[in-house]
Enzyme design. Structure first.
Site, PDB file in Angstrom:
ATOM      1  N   LYS A 412      -3.081 -72.535 -27.815  1.00  0.00           N
ATOM      2  CA  LYS A 412      -3.291 -71.106 -29.135  1.00  0.00           C
ATOM      3  C   LYS A 412      -3.490 -70.237 -27.154  1.00  0.00           C
ATOM      4  O   LYS A 412      -2.833 -69.299 -26.863  1.00  0.00           O
ATOM      5  CB  LYS A 412      -3.986 -70.617 -30.401  1.00  0.00           C
ATOM      6  CG  LYS A 412      -2.800 -71.121 -31.367  1.00  0.00           C
ATOM      7  CD  LYS A 412      -4.219 -70.917 -32.133  1.00  0.00           C
ATOM      8  CE  LYS A 412      -2.777 -70.518 -33.790  1.00  0.00           C
ATOM      9  NZ  LYS A 412      -3.232 -72.666 -33.694  1.00  0.00           N
ATOM     10  N   VAL A 450      -6.162 -79.071 -36.371  1.00  0.00           N
ATOM     11  CA  VAL A 450      -7.168 -79.897 -36.687  1.00  0.00           C
ATOM     12  C   VAL A 450      -7.116 -79.802 -38.225  1.00  0.00           C
ATOM     13  O   VAL A 450      -7.602 -79.099 -39.044  1.00  0.00           O
ATOM     14  CB  VAL A 450      -8.500 -79.686 -36.738  1.00  0.00           C
ATOM     15  CG1 VAL A 450      -9.196 -81.159 -37.129  1.00  0.00           C
ATOM     16  CG2 VAL A 450      -8.790 -79.748 -35.011  1.00  0.00           C
ATOM     17  N   VAL A 457      -4.282 -74.987 -41.611  1.00  0.00           N
ATOM     18  CA  VAL A 457      -3.016 -74.114 -43.541  1.00  0.00           C
ATOM     19  C   VAL A 457      -3.296 -75.413 -44.453  1.00  0.00           C
ATOM     20  O   VAL A 457      -2.892 -75.028 -45.686  1.00  0.00           O
ATOM     21  CB  VAL A 457      -1.807 -73.944 -42.899  1.00  0.00           C
ATOM     22  CG1 VAL A 457      -1.683 -75.914 -42.724  1.00  0.00           C
ATOM     23  CG2 VAL A 457      -0.665 -73.786 -43.050  1.00  0.00           C
TER      24      VAL A 457
END
Length: 627
Positions: A412, A450, A457
């Protein structure tokens, strides 16, 4: 009484073999003389048996035939029988040549036939006993238990079939394998029905609701494809642990476990240069910040296997630190573990810890990582924790002469569109700036999501499925890269051993995964259908991208000697940049989120703040249109 029972069974086996020697000798004579032994050959036959019996019994004893257990008789026992019989077949004729003076002489065909007949007798009696014992103990179980198909007819599949034959829980109905040479053949009495692509057909035909994937040695792509086929068909799947899993855990080949999402997303196991990593960790003081988090805790476990002199675990959360101590007391009782509570933003505490333990290497994993949570009300805290925290630990590392510093970063940070990503890119620049001073060696490692890490999620989906749904996905086309915690930690250690200073190591993240597909697979994996649990699309959250990048557009990469690591060269940091950044970070006021985003654009040129929530105008849930 127990002593008598202990020796009774080997004695019976010995008596059986002695009887076999006599029978083989007699039958060899019968064959030689067409079932009618002439009277004149009887003295030599009896004398020859009197000589052969003790010699062959001695060899059977010497070659260890009575150490095994008949019910487990197998190929090694047959090898021992063969060696003992062969030795007797050589020695007995030599002794009889010297000792037998009578006429007529023992026929030469007897010396050839008797060992063969003895071998057949000894091997056959053991095989018959094992078959009878197994049928008596387990024969009735073949009609019990749940029906199951074995996927894979190799060594693991054959081993599993034999194990399940003694199980009351499972009833094997057949095997499937893509090798055409194995199809339509049998393994331990069970037929290889066809290729794995026919799973749906055979599951319906045989009314089978379970399958066990027995392919521990194949490439992970193959196992993943088979696992996906099980999920698609709706068969409840179990799996024999892969080679890499058995090496890193206590799983054995005969154990099976439930199929999980990592089997659908995972990759081939990572192979690291153990010697290279060992050189800079064994016998050294190692410090990990954020040691109680998902990545930090796994880093600590991986480091512990290389036997550092001391492992300093620095963590803000008291509970996470306590849990780490408890786990390590059980897993690594001989490791010198120092568990320290502290905040990476606290310069006094950071200096005290690094100054006291003088680590040879610091792995800096402490960070805020949740994108939407850090976007608005916590934006300045993201800057302080991710950037100021990195600055304080890196500054102390340089001040106390720490040889090596490894920053755990994220994908990110590449062309960031959110505060969290921008702060991680700024933390990378902090490390690059300290690397220019040349007093400590700094490396940066980037990777994506990961599996099963805190806040990811997958645990969220698991909780939603357990609650009966719905499963919420932000956008139909959103994708993410995934890797296992075990793999991520190993590659961080590998990268730490390879750097020369200032590099950004980029992990090979494989192919991106569409989150919508992941949600569907997890619903099916739970044994439910999309009719039971809906998948609802909620719209992108603040700062969230549809897809993550691994490299910034302006960066170039070059390969390393490790196939899953490449080195990116990012934009250089100007002289004096670090001092100016420190002034901004040390502000003693709460900076509003809008100002944080505006200032981050100044410090991170590639940062482009996204619009906040992106509404969905087409899709609200699976298969439904939204006005």
């Amino acid at each position: 009484m127990r002593s008598l029972q202990k020796f009774a069974h080997p004695l019976l086996v010995f008596l059986s073999d002695a009887l076999g020697i006599c029978l083989a000798w007699f039958v060899a004579y019968l064959i030689r003389f067409n079932l009618a032994i002439p009277a004149e050959f009887m003295p030599a036959m009896l004398f020859g048996l009197a000589v052969a019996l003790p010699i062959q019994c001695l060899f059977l004893r010497v070659f260890g035939l009575y150490r095994g257990i008949w019910v487990f008789a197998s190929l090694p026992d047959l090898h021992r029988i063969g060696r003992a019989v062969a030795a007797g077949a050589v020695v007995v004729p030599l002794v009889l040549v010297v000792s037998v003076r009578t006429e007529p002489w023992i026929p030469r065909l007897v010396f050839l036939l008797q060992p063969v007949l003895l071998l057949l007798y000894m091997g056959g009696t053991r095989a018959l006993y094992r078959s009878w014992k197994e049928f008596r103990n387990f024969g009735a179980l073949r009609a019990q238990g749940q029906s199951v198909l074995i996927l894979g007819a190799g060594v693991a599949g054959a081993h599993l079939v034999r194990e399940l034959a003694a199980s009351a829980q499972w009833r094997v109905v057949g095997l499937l394998d893509d090798d055409p040479h194995k199809q339509r053949r049998e393994i331990h009495g069970y037929k290889v029905l066809g290729p794995i692509s026919e799973l749906e057909r055979w599951a319906e035909t045989l009314k089978v609701g379970h399958a066990i994937i027995a392919m521990p040695s194949v490439r992970h792509e193959v196992r993943r494809a088979v696992a996906s086929e099980c999920v698609r068909v709706g068969v409840t799947a179990l799996i024999v642990p892969g080679v890499d899993e058995r090496l890193s855990t206590s799983h054995s080949l005969s154990e099976v476990r439930q199929l999980d999402v990592e089997d659908l997303l995972g990759r081939d196991p990572v192979r690291i240069d153990t010697e290279q990593v060992q050189d800079y960790l064994r016998g050294k003081a190692v410090m990990v910040t954020g040691a109680g988090g998902s990545i930090g805790a796994e880093l600590c476990r991986q480091i512990a296997r290389f036997e550092p002199s001391v492992l300093v675990c620095f963590e803000l959360s008291e509970f996470a630190l306590y849990r780490l101590i408890e786990d390590f007391a059980r897993e690594f009782p001989r490791l010198q573990l120092v568990a320290l509570a502290g905040d990476v933003k606290d310069a006094v505490r950071v200096d005290e810890v690094i100054g006291r333990y003088r680590p040879n290497v610091i792995f800096h994993a402490a960070a805020y990582k949740h994108v939407p949570l850090m976007e608005e009300d916590n934006a300045w805290q993201a800057v302080r924790n991710n950037v100021m925290g990195t600055f304080q630990v890196a500054r102390a590392a340089v001040a106390f002469g720490v040889p090596r510093f490894v920053l755990v970063s994220t994908d990110k940070a590449v062309n960031p569109t959110n505060v969290m990503g921008a702060t991680k890119r700024l933390a990378e620049q902090v490390c690059q700036a300290f690397a220019l001073e040349g007093r400590s060696q700094f490396e940066i490692v980037r990777f994506g999501n990961v599996l099963a890490s805190a806040g990811s999620v997958i645990p969220k989906f698991q909780a939603q499925i357990a609650a009966g749904g719905p499963v919420t996905v932000t956008h139909p086309e959103i994708t993410r890269y995934f890797m296992s915690i075990h793999e991520a930690a190993q590659l961080v250690l590998q990268a730490g051993s390879m750097g020369q200073g200032g590099e950004i190591f980029v992990m090979d993240m494989g192919e991106p995964v569409r989150i919508q597909d992941l949600a569907r697979d997890m619903v099916r994996l739970s044994g439910r259908s999309e009719d039971d649990i809906r998948i609802v699309f909620t719209g992108l959250r603040p700062g969230e991208k549809l897809y993550e990048e691994v490299l910034a557009d302006s960066e170039r990469t070059r390969p390393t000697h490790h196939p899953k690591l490449r080195i990116a060269r990012a934009q250089a940091v100007e002289s004096g940049w670090l001092d100016m950044l420190a002034l901004w970070l040390r502000q003693r006021r709460a900076v509003p989120a809008a100002e944080v985003r505006r200032e981050l654009r100044r410090w991170v040129p590639e940062y482009t703040p996204s619009s906040h929530a992106v509404p969905l105008t087409k899709v609200s849930d699976t298969g439904r249109q939204r006005a």
